[in-house]
Design an enzyme around this catalytic site. Structure first.
Site, PDB file in Angstrom:
ATOM      1  N   HIS A  54       0.893  -1.384   0.062  1.00 34.07           N
ATOM      2  CA  HIS A  54      -0.069   0.226  -0.011  1.00 34.07           C
ATOM      3  C   HIS A  54       1.050   1.345   0.237  1.00 34.07           C
ATOM      4  CE1 HIS A  54      -2.430   3.263   2.322  1.00 34.07           C
ATOM      5  NE2 HIS A  54      -2.889   2.834   1.410  1.00 34.07           N
ATOM      6  N   HIS A  71       0.988  11.066  -2.509  1.00 35.82           N
ATOM      7  CA  HIS A  71      -0.216  11.214  -1.491  1.00 35.82           C
ATOM      8  C   HIS A  71      -0.834  12.184  -1.433  1.00 35.82           C
ATOM      9  CE1 HIS A  71      -2.629   8.806   0.696  1.00 35.82           C
ATOM     10  NE2 HIS A  71      -2.557   9.540   2.060  1.00 35.82           N
TER      11      HIS A  71
END
Length: 1350
Positions: free
Chosen positions: A367, A419
């Site tokens: 992840h 992100h």
């Protein structure tokens, strides 16, 4: 200092010493430092002669150490190699440099060695290299990039050489050394020991004489070896000045425990005329057969080859080459070696049947693959993709966002990965794809799945699709493997293929309603939602006027911030700087932080400041000990000198210890004929030699005991054990009740028993001779500890408040009862759920023990008294008025998003930039229609003026928009669209929302993704049968901003295929993931057992699994070697081992050994634990070693860990090589265990768990192999099986309890050591069953358990 003094020349021949009892023999190895096997292998891959190459590297080359996108020192440095210690040195060339100590890099830490030219033109990445204007002007073939580290995120040495040839030489040489050093097959254990000792010899030796002085040995032993050595023991094995061989011999003498061999393997030893006791080759074969169940025993030729590789040709031979032998010490070394690992090396190959559908496998998944640390500020790195793929990960994540557009055009020129809405750095998609193409199939040839988290606009998606096709080329899967298939293809059918996971356009309609359908199982955490901006700001508490950091998330209509504080000053400790700019001095070993010249401070004989008369009194109090009783004290007359007080014929004599300066160093002596560097050495010398004065001639024999001022204190009990201490503490209703007692198992060890939050905690007080070290502070006696912590926090905000012992307990309890209101105390520790309260208004405490908090936060209530409660908010604990809070009833306690963030509505607000006395860059948010009332406002501070401008501009714009439409909030997200070009690349992993109605349809190519917290609900709706036909992926909650992981076990047990974890975080879940995917050649695919693929599979009811093979597993933890915490300078560790089985709920169980005080070098436990495992095919065995002494808020007790699949381990006496938090192997750190496995009934012995427990999953070539398993216990095993765990202890070598009884009936632990009261709960194998109390939901049945406190 010239590097020539750091190691031998290239032509020297390295010798090391091993010893038997009273014998020494020398071992030689090849001058190039390679083992024979690795030398032959490396020669095939390199055209250069290794001897010449390493000689040139040892001579050294001039380099500049450069940095990317930052300033760097242009001064030249000398780069040199020491091939025997496997270290490279970077030394400043300036003769006038004050700090000319080299920077050292251990080759075992190196991950990759590449030239910049290779990165740019072979891997084809631009990344930061093309952005650095200085670096682009250099010759890329003359720049070497060394990537190193023992974690996931790497550091770098970037070196500019004077020529391409020098750079090429170092690139090839370091690469080959790296492969030889890191590869498990080509670095045998004896060679690893040599390197370890040689490294420490280099760090300790004096350049003047290439020797290590005795004065450096005690700090080395106590700090580096982690062993509390006695002075007389050290005197016996060391010399005043030791060369390399003598240093090696002394170290090995300390490491070995003779009883380890004599108590278990005495029958293997034979007397050799020159070498003492040896284990002959025939007896070694007998050991392999009878105790290890090793097939190698039946093949003499292979066994000889094995010893050849292990001992490197000539080390093991005492004459007849076909009859090699090893000394007793060498045999014990072998027991702890990774060649004798618990891990079965047959699993190093792909052994599972790889022809099944993809849905039959667990798949290693990552992840946020691009991140090096947390999800807010950490760096995105291409190396993270390389590292994940090299670790065997087969599903990686790409968070794609719109990049730059062409000037004056709507066309995109790049796509970025980061992100979103955070301060994480950005990397280019095309660079990431080049890295993926290069590394995808290095470790495993089985398919890689790209999980595309698409945040791009439709035009950018077209560019995304084009770059996928252009860069990945033939690797990219764009067509089905078979047009006629009715189920997912197999990993074997998809070898070297890259699969795209993404949503796909509906086939029959342009209506996108199905695509944009809301998925109720996606992450609903606020931090994961699409937003305008995200970052960290400071917020001011209007009552306490304190500033705290919080994560802020800006939406079109509101500004939210997480209640949990975020500390930007302390980034994630797991994140490693990628600059690699660490020109720092190596730490010198020092025991407990004490320098060699101050080692006397810890000795029992040193009494510090003590008057002459007091010294006489102390000695006469112990005059029954006889002549030679002595003490050293500070001199009263000569400041800086010391005095000896000694008993001779009933009289106390005082002798001055003189000092003088020689060559700028202070020396100590009694007489001029013996001068020593330190007081410690001087005293140690006269413990073996006569001290002659005018009045006596004698040896210093017995140290005078230290005074014991604690004996009459109200907090000391000389008789209480653990149970009695808890009984006494339970009579005091307050936290902070405490007593100090002696340990039940070792009278020289003191234990502090303390009441904390209603529980009883027991701390072993770490001691080194006369001093105590508590929370890294040094105390000379127990009284000082109690006085220091009487008004300071010891742990969890608790100080030592109420002293307790048998004598004074009644008086104390009467006082407390009189001072308290009867009946209003409530201890909450036994409630199933914590009691929580919401702050109605802020409270600012005025006393030190009061708790301050803002309004609308959740406080955990620890205790209630009338009008006054005690609670915990964040990391703070204290008292507060109960009227300021409202208790939240248990059934109303919610884990939903409403309880973890606050909201500032933007409608009707006024945004202002103000000047604040406390902070610059402050923004005030207030209600615009409130001018004179006591209005509520917020003060937010940014870290820079630019950041404040950005937030202010966004807030202005959104507030204007929201104020014009007060009744209508802006829509949260626009209709999602998917570019047809990208949709066409999606074949098997078509992302759809989970729909229970479609579980049994024919769309095998569809898959679902869901957030970790939705597992319960999905299981209820049919996830288990879904997982037998289609793929599923689980990912973490968005609130895990530190990138910590969730437990993957419940998801694996439910059959989920891709359980995505943050590989950059070294926590327990990731350690379990690494251990699980060790199996099947670390290829990233594990075939599930057949019973998990049936429609009636239920993890909570495993008894009905007909295909499972229940077993009984006995594990005796015998001992350990080279155990230490990361921060060795904070004292000697006192290790204990936690052994845990993790798997199905019915199998999960944990045991804990006792703690061995102050010995990380060679502790011995001898404790046996038994596990009954219903489903061993899915179970993991975890060893976790911690320091049992460590307390305090900033301490890390971690020593090492190892995780293995139960179906991949070997039986017999095996080593457990320990790893760090990131599952990187620690140097020489290991446990020794004895493992026995049999059927649960105890009637059938399992020789090979790999072949027996994996039988139904093995590929045909392995499944057809003849296996001896499940047999009745063989006759040749009878002598061993009649020996229980107690039999093989060091304490009781003879006992007639049969192993057959142990296998069939043992439950819990058989402790062979002293099971006194204090350790009874551990030694008896107190367990904490993982299913424990019944939980209300399915997920909690799989939560991690905690071992019982001891």
């Amino acid at each position: 200092m010239q590097h020539g003094s750091l190691g031998p020349s290239s032509s020297s021949r390295k010798t090391t010493v091993t010893s038997t009892a009273g014998s020494v023999h020398l071992h030689h190895r090849s001058s190039n430092g390679f083992s024979t096997a690795s030398r032959a292998q490396l020669n095939r891959h390199n055209e250069m002669d290794f001897g010449k190459m390493f000689a040139a590297m040892e001579k050294g080359h001039k380099v500049c150490k450069i940095a990317v996108l930052k300033k760097w020192d242009p001064a030249y440095k000398q780069l040199t190699l020491d091939r025997y210690s496997r270290q490279i040195f970077l030394t400043k060339l300036e003769l006038s440099a004050v700090r000319n100590k080299p920077t050292i890099l251990d080759i075992r830490q190196i991950r990759e060695v590449q030239t910049l030219n290779y990165k740019l033109n072979t891997i084809k990445v631009d990344d930061k290299w093309k952005k650095d204007r200085e670096i682009v002007n250099f010759d890329s073939k003359a720049i070497l990039i060394i990537s190193y580290g023992m974690g996931f995120a790497l550091s770098y040495w970037i070196l500019l050489f004077e020529s391409e040839d020098a750079c090429k030489l170092w690139s090839q040489g370091l690469h080959n050394l790296m492969m030889d050093t890191r590869d498990r097959d080509s670095s045998p254990h004896p060679l690893r020991i040599e390197r370890f000792l040689h490294k420490h010899f280099l760090s300790l030796m004096s350049p003047a004489n290439d020797a290590v002085a005795r004065k450096h040995m005690k700090p080395f032993v106590q700090t580096s070896l982690q062993f509390k050595v006695q002075s007389d023991q050290l005197q016996q094995v060391t010399e005043d000045q030791m060369n390399s061989d003598q240093f090696s011999f002394a170290s090995r003498q300390l490491i070995h425990v003779p009883e380890l061999f004599s108590s278990r393997f005495a029958d293997l030893a034979e007397k050799h005329e020159r070498k003492g006791l040896v284990v002959t080759f025939q007896n070694f074969l007998r050991f392999l057969d009878g105790k290890q169940f090793d097939e190698l025993a039946s093949n003499r030729t292979r066994a000889l080859e094995f010893l050849n590789r292990y001992f490197q040709e000539d080390q093991a031979y005492f004459g007849d080459r076909n009859e090699p032998s090893m000394t007793v010490f060498e045999f014990c070394d072998f027991l702890f070696s990774r060649e004798n690992s618990l891990w079965d090396p047959t699993n190093e190959k792909v052994t599972h049947d790889m022809s099944r559908p993809l849905s039959h496998y667990w798949i290693a998944s990552s992840h946020n693959t691009y991140l090096t640390g947390d999800q807010l500020r950490s760096e995105s790195s291409l190396d993270c993709y390389a590292q994940a793929l090299l670790m065997g990960c087969r599903c990686i994540e790409l968070d794609c966002w719109d990049g730059q557009k062409k000037p004056g055009s709507a066309e995109f020129i790049d796509i970025v990965i980061y992100h979103g809405y955070t301060m994480t750095s950005k990397i280019l998609l095309r660079d990431v794809l080049h890295v993926i193409r290069h590394y995808a199939f290095v470790t495993s040839e089985y398919p890689v799945i790209l999980s595309i988290e698409d945040n791009c606009s439709v035009p950018a998606q077209r560019l995304l699709a084009q770059e996928l096709k252009d860069i990945l080329g033939d690797y990219l899967l764009t067509q089905p493997a078979n047009r006629e298939e009715k189920q997912l293809p197999s990993p074997a059918a998809l070898k070297k293929k890259i699969i795209v996971k993404h949503k796909k356009l509906p086939i029959e309609s342009e209506d996108l309603a199905a695509v944009v359908k809301t998925d109720e199982f996606q992450d609903t955490e606020i931090i994961s939602r699409e937003c305008v901006k995200k970052g960290i700001l400071m917020v001011k508490n209007n009552n306490s006027h304190e500033w705290t950091s919080h994560v802020f998330i800006l939406f079109p209509d509101r500004l939210c911030y997480l209640i949990q504080t975020a500390d930007p000053e302390n980034p994630n400790d797991d994140t490693v700087s990628v600059s690699g700019d660490e020109e720092r001095e190596e730490e010198t070993p020092s025991g407990f932080g004490v320098k060699p010249e101050e080692m006397h401070v810890t000795e029992e004989w040193f009494h510090g400041r003590c008057e002459r008369d007091e010294a006489k009194k102390r000695i006469l109090e112990h005059k029954e000990k006889g002549n030679g009783l002595f003490m050293i004290r500070d001199s009263n007359l000569f400041i800086g000198d010391f005095s000896l007080s000694i008993l001779h014929d009933g009289k106390v004599h005082h002798v001055r210890i003189r000092s003088k300066i020689i060559d700028k160093e202070k020396k100590y002596y009694f007489m001029d004929n013996k001068v020593c560097d330190t007081l410690y050495e001087l005293v140690s010398y006269y413990t073996r030699h006569y001290l002659t004065t005018a009045h006596f001639k004698m040896v210093l024999t017995i140290p005078c005991p230290q005074p014991q001022p604690h004996l009459n204190q109200p907090w000391f009990s000389a008789t209480a054990d653990k149970e009695k201490a808890e009984e006494l503490l339970s009579l005091v209703p307050e936290d902070g009740a405490f007593l100090i007692r002696t340990s039940s198992t070792d009278s020289s060890v003191y234990v502090l028993s303390l009441k904390v939050d209603g529980e009883f905690w027991h701390y072993r007080l770490k001691r080194d001779g006369r001093i105590f070290v508590v929370n890294q502070k040094v105390f000379e006696n127990l009284n000082q500890i109690v006085e220091f912590y009487a008004n300071r926090e010891f742990v969890r905000g608790i100080s030592l408040r109420f002293p307790v012992n048998e004598k004074d307990i009644s008086h104390l309890t009467a006082e407390l009862a009189e001072a308290r209101t009867p009946g209003c105390y409530m201890d909450l520790k036994d409630l199933d759920k914590e009691v929580q309260a919401r702050a109605l208004r802020p409270y600012r405490g005025t006393a030190d023990d009061e708790l301050s908090f803002p309004a609308n936060v959740i406080i955990t209530v620890l205790r209630k008294e009338e009008g006054l409660w005690r609670g915990r908010y964040g990391s703070l604990t204290g008292w507060f008025p109960s009227a300021h809070v409202q208790e939240i009833l248990p059934e109303k306690v919610s884990t939903s998003e409403t309880s973890n963030y606050n909201t500032i509505e933007l409608a009707g607000t006024l945004i202002e930039r103000i000047h604040d006395a406390d902070r610059p860059n402050v923004i005030r948010i207030s209600q615009s229609n409130q001018h004179w009332m006591n209005k509520q406002y917020y003060l937010l501070a940014a870290s820079s003026s630019e950041e404040a401008d950005g937030w202010q501009n966004n807030l202005f714009e959104l507030t204007r928009s929201v104020n014009t439409k007060m009744s209508i909030l802006r829509t949260k997200e626009k209709e999602k669209r998917i570019a047809a070009e990208l949709s066409n690349l999606v074949v098997y992993c078509q992302a759809v929302p989970f729909d229970p109605a479609h579980i049994y349809n024919d769309a095998f190519y569809e898959m679902c993704s869901f957030v970790e917290g939705k597992l319960d609900k999905l299981v209820e709706k049919g996830l288990l049968p879904f997982n037998s036909r289609k793929l599923s992926r689980v990912y973490p909650n968005g609130s895990r901003i530190t990138s910590n992981n969730y437990s993957p076990v419940p998801m694996w047990n439910a059959g989920c295929h891709m359980v995505a974890l943050n590989y950059q975080t070294g926590d327990k879940p990731m350690q379990l993931n690494q251990g699980k995917f060790l199996a099947n050649g670390r290829c990233g695919y594990l075939l599930k057992p057949d019973y998990m693929l049936t429609d009636d599979f239920d993890p909570t009811n495993t008894e009905k699994f007909a295909t499972a093979y229940p077993i009984r597993l006995n594990v005796q933890v015998i001992g350990g070697r080279h155990l230490s915490r990361k921060d060795k300078n904070k004292g000697i560790c006192s290790p204990f081992v936690e052994i845990e089985i993790i798997g199905m709920p019915c199998d999960t169980k944990v045991f804990q050994t006792k703690t061995i005080a102050s010995n990380g070098l060679n502790p011995i436990w001898n404790q046996t634990f038994t596990f009954e495992i219903q489903c061993p095919e899915v179970a993991l065995i975890r060893f976790h070693v911690e320091d049992g002494d460590f307390v305090g808020p900033k301490t890390d007790p971690f020593i090492g860990q190892a995780v293995f699949p139960v179906d991949s381990i070997r039986c017999g006496f095996r080593s457990v090589p320990l790893k760090n938090q990131y599952s990187e192997e620690l140097e020489l750190s290991s446990l020794l265990v004895d493992v026995q496995m049999c059927s649960r009934e105890g009637t059938q012995l399992i020789r090979s768990s790999s072949h027996f427990l994996q039988a139904s999953r093995l590929a045909p070539v392995f499944a057809h192999r003849k296996i001896t398993n499940g047999d009745s216990i063989p006759r040749e095993m009878a002598p061993r099986l009649r020996t229980s765990a107690t039999d093989r202890s060091l304490d009781s070598p003879t006992n007639s309890e049969s192993r057959a009884t142990l296998l069939s009936g043992q439950r819990g632990s058989q402790d062979s050591m002293d099971s006194a009261a204090e350790t009874s709960s551990i030694a008896s194998g107190t367990i904490s069953s993982r299913d424990g109390k019944k939980k209300q939901n399915w997920l909690k049945k799989f939560s991690f358990g905690k071992s019982s406190k001891s």
